[in-house]
Design an enzyme around this catalytic site. Structure first.
Site, PDB file in Angstrom:
ATOM      1  N   HIS A 155       1.067  -1.400  -0.363  1.00 11.64           N
ATOM      2  CA  HIS A 155       0.105   0.368  -0.014  1.00 11.64           C
ATOM      3  C   HIS A 155       1.090   1.195  -0.256  1.00 11.64           C
ATOM      4  O   HIS A 155       1.308   2.027   0.564  1.00 11.64           O
ATOM      5  CB  HIS A 155      -0.703   0.230   1.224  1.00 11.64           C
ATOM      6  N   PHE A 156       1.534   1.801  -0.091  1.00 11.69           N
ATOM      7  CA  PHE A 156       1.861   0.730  -2.133  1.00 11.69           C
ATOM      8  C   PHE A 156       2.573   1.177  -2.726  1.00 11.69           C
ATOM      9  O   PHE A 156       3.193   2.170  -2.141  1.00 11.69           O
ATOM     10  CB  PHE A 156       0.819   2.442  -3.586  1.00 11.69           C
TER      11      PHE A 156
END
Length: 135
Positions: A53-54
């Site tokens: 993420h991410f």
């Protein structure tokens, strides 16, 4: 007021030493009889909240912020607290791995909604109301 420092970690089930640090926190001083609570939180640079993420630009997911809220309620004296809902949550800024922020609850009383705000460097990160109860 009193000051409490502790770490929160999860057991990943791979032996006695397989624990990943999520974050360190300390409860900030408060006045006697004051139901508000505030915590300084330091995220671990390798905190698993950020995995995926991410990729290349990790940010703290919204669900992880809510998990931190519940874990801090546990640390504040209600180890069986569970979240039963959220209301009016707004996410305004991002939190990166290894950073420090403050989390403020307007009041913490079992069975009553707890308004919260997360602030980093004077900037609002998120705010809302956590509905929780002791089980």
């Amino acid at each position: 007021g009193h000051l409490v420092r502790t770490s929160v970690a999860i057991d990943v089930g791979q032996g006695d030493h397989a624990v990943l640090a999520l974050f360190r926190h300390e409860e900030l001083p408060r006045e006697e009889g004051d139901d508000s609570r505030a915590f300084s939180v330091q995220l671990s640079p390798d905190c698993p909240y950020f995995e995926g993420h991410f990729p290349g630009h990790p940010v703290l997911p919204a669900v992880a912020q809510l998990d931190i809220l519940v874990r801090l309620i546990h640390a504040a004296g209600w180890p069986r607290a569970v979240a039963t809902g959220v209301d009016g949550v707004r996410f305004r800024n991002m939190v990166a791995p290894g950073t420090r922020f403050e989390l403020h609850f307007d009041q913490l009383r079992p069975g009553e909604p707890a308004a919260f705000r997360l602030v980093q460097g004077g900037k609002p990160v998120s705010r809302g109301t956590l509905v929780w109860e002791e089980q």
